[in-house]
Write an enzyme that holds these catalytic residues in place. Structure first.
Site, PDB file in Angstrom:
ATOM      1  N   HIS A  89     -26.128 -44.851 -42.197  1.00 57.55           N
ATOM      2  CA  HIS A  89     -26.023 -45.015 -40.737  1.00 57.55           C
ATOM      3  C   HIS A  89     -27.348 -44.861 -39.997  1.00 57.55           C
ATOM      4  CE1 HIS A  89     -25.981 -40.590 -40.882  1.00 57.55           C
ATOM      5  NE2 HIS A  89     -26.360 -40.619 -39.618  1.00 57.55           N
TER       6      HIS A  89
HETATM    7  C1  UD1 Z   1     -25.852 -39.940 -34.170  1.00 57.62           C
HETATM    8  C2  UD1 Z   1     -27.109 -39.085 -34.202  1.00 57.62           C
HETATM    9  C3  UD1 Z   1     -27.582 -38.929 -35.637  1.00 57.62           C
HETATM   10  C4  UD1 Z   1     -26.477 -38.415 -36.535  1.00 57.62           C
HETATM   11  C5  UD1 Z   1     -25.244 -39.291 -36.382  1.00 57.62           C
HETATM   12  C6  UD1 Z   1     -24.105 -38.660 -37.160  1.00 57.62           C
HETATM   13  C7  UD1 Z   1     -28.605 -39.302 -32.244  1.00 57.62           C
HETATM   14  C8  UD1 Z   1     -29.854 -39.888 -31.739  1.00 57.62           C
HETATM   15  N1  UD1 Z   1     -28.193 -39.720 -33.458  1.00 57.62           N
HETATM   16  O1  UD1 Z   1     -26.191 -41.228 -34.637  1.00 57.62           O
HETATM   17  O2  UD1 Z   1     -28.651 -38.009 -35.669  1.00 57.62           O
HETATM   18  O3  UD1 Z   1     -26.911 -38.439 -37.853  1.00 57.62           O
HETATM   19  O4  UD1 Z   1     -24.866 -39.343 -35.002  1.00 57.62           O
HETATM   20  O5  UD1 Z   1     -23.101 -39.569 -37.417  1.00 57.62           O
HETATM   21  O6  UD1 Z   1     -28.011 -38.486 -31.588  1.00 57.62           O
HETATM   22  N2  UD1 Z   1     -19.902 -45.472 -31.999  1.00 57.62           N
HETATM   23  C9  UD1 Z   1     -18.567 -45.793 -31.986  1.00 57.62           C
HETATM   24  N3  UD1 Z   1     -17.673 -44.755 -31.956  1.00 57.62           N
HETATM   25  C10 UD1 Z   1     -18.022 -43.452 -31.917  1.00 57.62           C
HETATM   26  C11 UD1 Z   1     -19.386 -43.150 -31.914  1.00 57.62           C
HETATM   27  C12 UD1 Z   1     -20.318 -44.172 -31.956  1.00 57.62           C
HETATM   28  O7  UD1 Z   1     -18.179 -46.952 -32.007  1.00 57.62           O
HETATM   29  O8  UD1 Z   1     -17.139 -42.567 -31.896  1.00 57.62           O
HETATM   30  C13 UD1 Z   1     -20.874 -46.581 -32.097  1.00 57.62           C
HETATM   31  C14 UD1 Z   1     -21.392 -47.076 -30.740  1.00 57.62           C
HETATM   32  O9  UD1 Z   1     -21.547 -48.457 -30.837  1.00 57.62           O
HETATM   33  C15 UD1 Z   1     -22.743 -46.397 -30.640  1.00 57.62           C
HETATM   34  C16 UD1 Z   1     -23.199 -46.351 -32.092  1.00 57.62           C
HETATM   35  O10 UD1 Z   1     -22.014 -46.126 -32.832  1.00 57.62           O
HETATM   36  O11 UD1 Z   1     -23.635 -47.114 -29.831  1.00 57.62           O
HETATM   37  C17 UD1 Z   1     -24.198 -45.261 -32.384  1.00 57.62           C
HETATM   38  O12 UD1 Z   1     -23.732 -43.984 -31.913  1.00 57.62           O
HETATM   39  P1  UD1 Z   1     -24.801 -42.866 -31.488  1.00 57.62           P
HETATM   40  O13 UD1 Z   1     -24.068 -41.623 -31.170  1.00 57.62           O
HETATM   41  O14 UD1 Z   1     -25.724 -43.407 -30.461  1.00 57.62           O
HETATM   42  O15 UD1 Z   1     -25.698 -42.686 -32.758  1.00 57.62           O
HETATM   43  P2  UD1 Z   1     -25.307 -42.480 -34.274  1.00 57.62           P
HETATM   44  O16 UD1 Z   1     -25.876 -43.611 -35.060  1.00 57.62           O
HETATM   45  O17 UD1 Z   1     -23.861 -42.184 -34.389  1.00 57.62           O
HETATM   46  N1  UDP Z   2     -18.522 -37.331 -43.234  1.00 52.55           N
HETATM   47  C1  UDP Z   2     -17.143 -37.464 -43.131  1.00 52.55           C
HETATM   48  N2  UDP Z   2     -16.615 -38.729 -43.241  1.00 52.55           N
HETATM   49  C2  UDP Z   2     -17.388 -39.835 -43.454  1.00 52.55           C
HETATM   50  C3  UDP Z   2     -18.791 -39.665 -43.566  1.00 52.55           C
HETATM   51  C4  UDP Z   2     -19.330 -38.395 -43.442  1.00 52.55           C
HETATM   52  O1  UDP Z   2     -16.421 -36.497 -42.966  1.00 52.55           O
HETATM   53  O2  UDP Z   2     -16.854 -40.934 -43.543  1.00 52.55           O
HETATM   54  C5  UDP Z   2     -19.094 -35.971 -43.113  1.00 52.55           C
HETATM   55  C6  UDP Z   2     -19.918 -35.539 -44.287  1.00 52.55           C
HETATM   56  O3  UDP Z   2     -19.107 -34.989 -45.303  1.00 52.55           O
HETATM   57  C7  UDP Z   2     -20.853 -34.524 -43.649  1.00 52.55           C
HETATM   58  C8  UDP Z   2     -21.085 -35.085 -42.271  1.00 52.55           C
HETATM   59  O4  UDP Z   2     -20.005 -35.983 -42.023  1.00 52.55           O
HETATM   60  O5  UDP Z   2     -20.216 -33.265 -43.518  1.00 52.55           O
HETATM   61  C9  UDP Z   2     -22.384 -35.809 -42.202  1.00 52.55           C
HETATM   62  O6  UDP Z   2     -22.484 -36.486 -41.002  1.00 52.55           O
HETATM   63  P1  UDP Z   2     -23.339 -37.802 -40.800  1.00 52.55           P
HETATM   64  O7  UDP Z   2     -23.673 -38.406 -42.106  1.00 52.55           O
HETATM   65  O8  UDP Z   2     -22.618 -38.625 -39.804  1.00 52.55           O
HETATM   66  O9  UDP Z   2     -24.639 -37.255 -40.048  1.00 52.55           O
HETATM   67  P2  UDP Z   2     -25.985 -36.535 -40.522  1.00 52.55           P
HETATM   68  O10 UDP Z   2     -25.639 -35.387 -41.385  1.00 52.55           O
HETATM   69  O11 UDP Z   2     -26.833 -37.560 -41.191  1.00 52.55           O
HETATM   70  O12 UDP Z   2     -26.619 -36.128 -39.232  1.00 52.55           O
END
Ligand code: UD1
Ligand code: UDP
Length: 363
Positions: free
Chosen positions: A204
């Protein structure tokens, strides 16, 4: 009894908050704030249900947007909650935009900030998380570190006061969920997977999803793995696949699915032959589950997993990924990394002692 305002908003923060909420609420008052950065049921609610996280006292409903839009919208909303609740301390987790906004709003209101997962660095400022971490650490009075490396990183930036090596709270959640996942998750049966007969992949990071070419290379690499690849697709990645016209269906061994709940995820981490990821949390969980990991990034904050031989940095290139999958082996040793699964009570004690020594806030 002290009053702690905890700020969460994204998937990994719910997983970190679960043991902290439990430990905090045993002795103190916690007010939980959900910024709404993640909002789909399978990115948010599922973790509250599975991990018994109390419902947030404040839900800010911020939602998605650009970095500036999201962080900007969070600031006045968090500020209003701090002014209303008047906490003794604000607790922020990790390195998301919710972390940055929480730390900034609190520091400007002269409310002390404690940062869980302080001191991590990738030394790569093209990662939005690196900017969030550096700023959050410099605004925090209590820096709760998961590793000695994190403590040294802070010292190199001149931060030595208020620094505590407490271990990683994600270990608390994982170690307490391993047995539950074995008993309660039926994901292996549902997806017809055999023990050590599949790869688990999560992707991601913008580095992989938002860069032309890389996502296609990652898909092609996983598609040539020669065994099933379970791929729970993060919403950012789903959108990127669609925008780039990439169809995972052209790789019959890739079992794409929506994001999974925590117990299914832990079950898969335990049973997989290999984890391929760019997630911070998943790298550590693979280690704790004794499953080798390939990290599709040029750097990692979790360098100890690499030094221990269980994790390897791999370029996002189809051929390199295929070769790395073929070359994976399981090291003979597995040192304890990032603590013993009791970081949360330790952090509560640190906060309690610090607040007691400091005395009441002069507002
Ligand atoms: C965010 C965090 C990242 C973390 C990740 C965990 C920042 C800058 N990034 O990244 O550090 O590792 O979360 O998963 O804060 N979206 C949905 N549904 C949701 C949430 C998001 O559709 O419930 C989609 C939207 O199109 C959104 C995109 O995902 O624009 C990205 O979401 P965003 O929270 O901006 O960043 P992540 O890539 O999730
Ligand atoms: N995770 C989850 N379901 C998924 C993918 C990840 O429960 O489909 C959990 C994973 O086990 C871990 C956490 O989400 O505990 C990690 O989050 P993510 O990879 O979104 O973010 P990051 O750790 O890179 O910030």
């Amino acid at each position: 009894m002290v009053k702690i305002l905890s700020i969460v908003g994204a998937r990994p923060q719910f997983i970190k908050a679960a043991p902290m909420s439990r430990a905090l609420r045993a002795r103190h008052q916690e007010v939980l704030v959900h910024t709404g950065q993640h909002y789909d049921d399978n990115m948010s609610e599922v973790f509250f249900r599975e991990l018994d996280i109390p419902p947030p006292e404040h839900h800010l409903g911020i939602g998605s947007g650009s970095h500036g839009t999201m962080t900007g919208a969070m600031l006045p909303a968090i500020e209003a909650v701090i002014l209303e609740e008047k906490p003794d301390l604000v607790l922020v987790y990790g390195d998301t935009n919710s972390t940055l906004a929480g730390a900034l709003a609190a520091a400007k209101l002269q409310t002390p900030v404690a940062h869980v997962e302080a001191g991590l660095r990738s030394f790569n400022r093209s990662m939005p998380e690196e900017i969030n971490r550096v700023v959050a650490d410099h605004l925090s009075e209590l820096l709760l570190c998961p590793s000695e490396t994190a403590v040294s990183n802070l010292a190199a930036e001149g931060i030595t006061r208020g620094v505590w090596m407490v271990g990683d709270v994600m270990a608390d959640t994982l170690l307490h969920s391993m047995e539950r996942a074995r008993q309660e998750s039926n994901v292996l049966e549902r997806m017809q997977l055999s023990q050590k007969g599949f790869i688990l992949a999560t992707i991601h990071r913008p580095y992989n999803t938002d860069h032309p070419e890389r996502l296609g290379q990652v898909a092609a690499g996983l598609g040539s793995a020669g065994m099933p690849v379970v791929f729970p697709v993060h919403p950012r990645t789903g959108r990127a696949l669609q925008n780039q016209g990439l169809d995972l269906g052209q790789h019959p061994n890739i079992l794409a699915c929506p994001p999974l709940g925590y117990l299914d995820m832990v079950r898969l981490e335990q049973a997989a032959r290999l984890v391929v990821t760019d997630s911070g949390g998943v790298q550590k969980e693979a280690y704790w589950a004794h499953t080798p990991c390939l990290t599709l990034r040029p750097d990692t904050e979790w360098v100890e997993t690499i030094e221990a031989g269980w994790n390897r940095l791999v370029a996002s290139d189809a051929q390199v990924i295929r070769q790395a999958i073929g070359a994976v082996s399981t090291p003979g040793t597995h040192p304890e990394l990032y603590g013993d699964g009791h970081a949360a009570p330790r952090m509560v004690q640190v906060m309690e002692d610090w607040l007691q020594d400091r005395g009441p806030i002069q507002r």
